[in-house]
Design an enzyme around this catalytic site. Structure first.
Site, PDB file in Angstrom:
ATOM      1  CG  HIS A  98      -0.155   0.185   2.531  1.00  0.00           C
ATOM      2  ND1 HIS A  98       0.513  -0.861   3.147  1.00  0.00           N
ATOM      3  CD2 HIS A  98       0.072   1.272   3.322  1.00  0.00           C
ATOM      4  CE1 HIS A  98       1.092  -0.423   4.249  1.00  0.00           C
ATOM      5  NE2 HIS A  98       0.857   0.871   4.381  1.00  0.00           N
ATOM      6  CG  ASP A 100       1.574   5.073   4.687  1.00  0.00           C
ATOM      7  OD1 ASP A 100       0.977   3.987   4.611  1.00  0.00           O
ATOM      8  OD2 ASP A 100       2.649   5.227   5.303  1.00  0.00           O
ATOM      9  CG  HIS A 154       5.023   1.160   2.800  1.00  0.00           C
ATOM     10  ND1 HIS A 154       4.502   2.302   2.236  1.00  0.00           N
ATOM     11  CD2 HIS A 154       4.400   1.041   4.001  1.00  0.00           C
ATOM     12  CE1 HIS A 154       3.624   2.844   3.047  1.00  0.00           C
ATOM     13  NE2 HIS A 154       3.538   2.080   4.125  1.00  0.00           N
ATOM     14  NE  ARG A 164       8.647  -5.003  11.672  1.00  0.00           N
ATOM     15  CZ  ARG A 164       7.944  -4.022  11.106  1.00  0.00           C
ATOM     16  NH1 ARG A 164       6.654  -4.159  10.908  1.00  0.00           N
ATOM     17  NH2 ARG A 164       8.537  -2.913  10.739  1.00  0.00           N
TER      18      ARG A 164
END
Ligand SMILES: O=C(O)CCC(=O)C(=O)O
Ligand SMILES: [Fe+2]
Length: 216
Positions: A98, A100, A154, A164
């Protein structure tokens, strides 16, 4: 939905500077320590985002007061991402590819790794460094600077062996602030979000900025 479109990530969206997103208020209310951490982080990172946007904007004829006038404290928000261990890794993403919507996104990631950026058609891993911040250009900044700096695509690879955590601060204008551009017709954040939601519903994908191009 195909398996590669599943997002293996739990997240909380909040902005304690303003009000916590009502959907998540109960989580925030539970911990004063938690809210004060978020508030302290947001209060520190917001001026950093503004300074970076102003510095980047200087050479692009973006009025130096633009960000100060249009990015209100309450328009930006934080997203806390938790990527639990995923037995299906690497077949599913922690976050699907996607870009941002923001002007800028400031990401803090822990030592685990998994964030990847698209560069020249290849996915490049961003070396995890908890002492550093990753700054991504978002869609609105690309429109504002007429495609000189591009919004970066990204994704996050799902965590296989170690959970994570990352924190993303989205630096955004108010919903009604106009994003002036020569390449894109005038639009505001509200319209952009509505268009994206409609596209995702109809096509399964965010079409993004190309919807607003003046010359296609
Ligand atoms: O977890 C990361 O490193 C990136 C998070 C991200 O891209 C997002 O929250 O939009
Ligand atoms: Fe992102």
């Amino acid at each position: 939905m195909t398996i590669d479109m599943i997002t293996w990530c739990k997240f909380i969206i909040g902005n304690k500077i303003q009000n916590v997103h009502t959907r998540y208020a109960h989580i925030f209310e539970r911990s004063i320590f938690y809210t004060s951490c978020i508030e302290a982080y947001a209060t520190t990172v917001a001026p950093l985002a503004q300074s970076l946007a102003e510095i980047l904007g200087q050479k692009l004829n973006i009025n130096s007061s633009y960000f100060r006038e249009n990015c209100l404290v309450k328009s930006s928000y934080i997203r806390l991402n938790r990527y639990p261990l995923c037995p299906l890794s690497p077949k599913v993403y922690g976050l699907v590819p996607h870009s941002d919507t923001s002007f800028l996104t400031i990401v803090h990631q822990d030592q685990v790794g998994g964030l990847q950026l698209m560069k020249d058609g290849n996915w490049i891993a961003v070396k995890p460094n908890p002492q550093a911040l990753v700054v991504n250009i978002g869609d609105l900044f690309q429109a504002l600077n007429n495609d000189v700096y591009k919004s970066i695509k990204h994704r996050v690879v799902a965590a296989e062996k170690v959970e994570r955590i990352s924190t993303a601060f989205f630096y955004l204008p108010s919903e009604v602030a106009i994003i002036p551009s020569y390449h894109y017709r005038n639009f505001n954040l509200k319209e952009y979000i509505q268009q994206n939601e409609q596209d995702v519903k109809q096509t399964g994908n965010k079409v993004g900025l190309s919807r607003f191009l003046i010359y296609k």
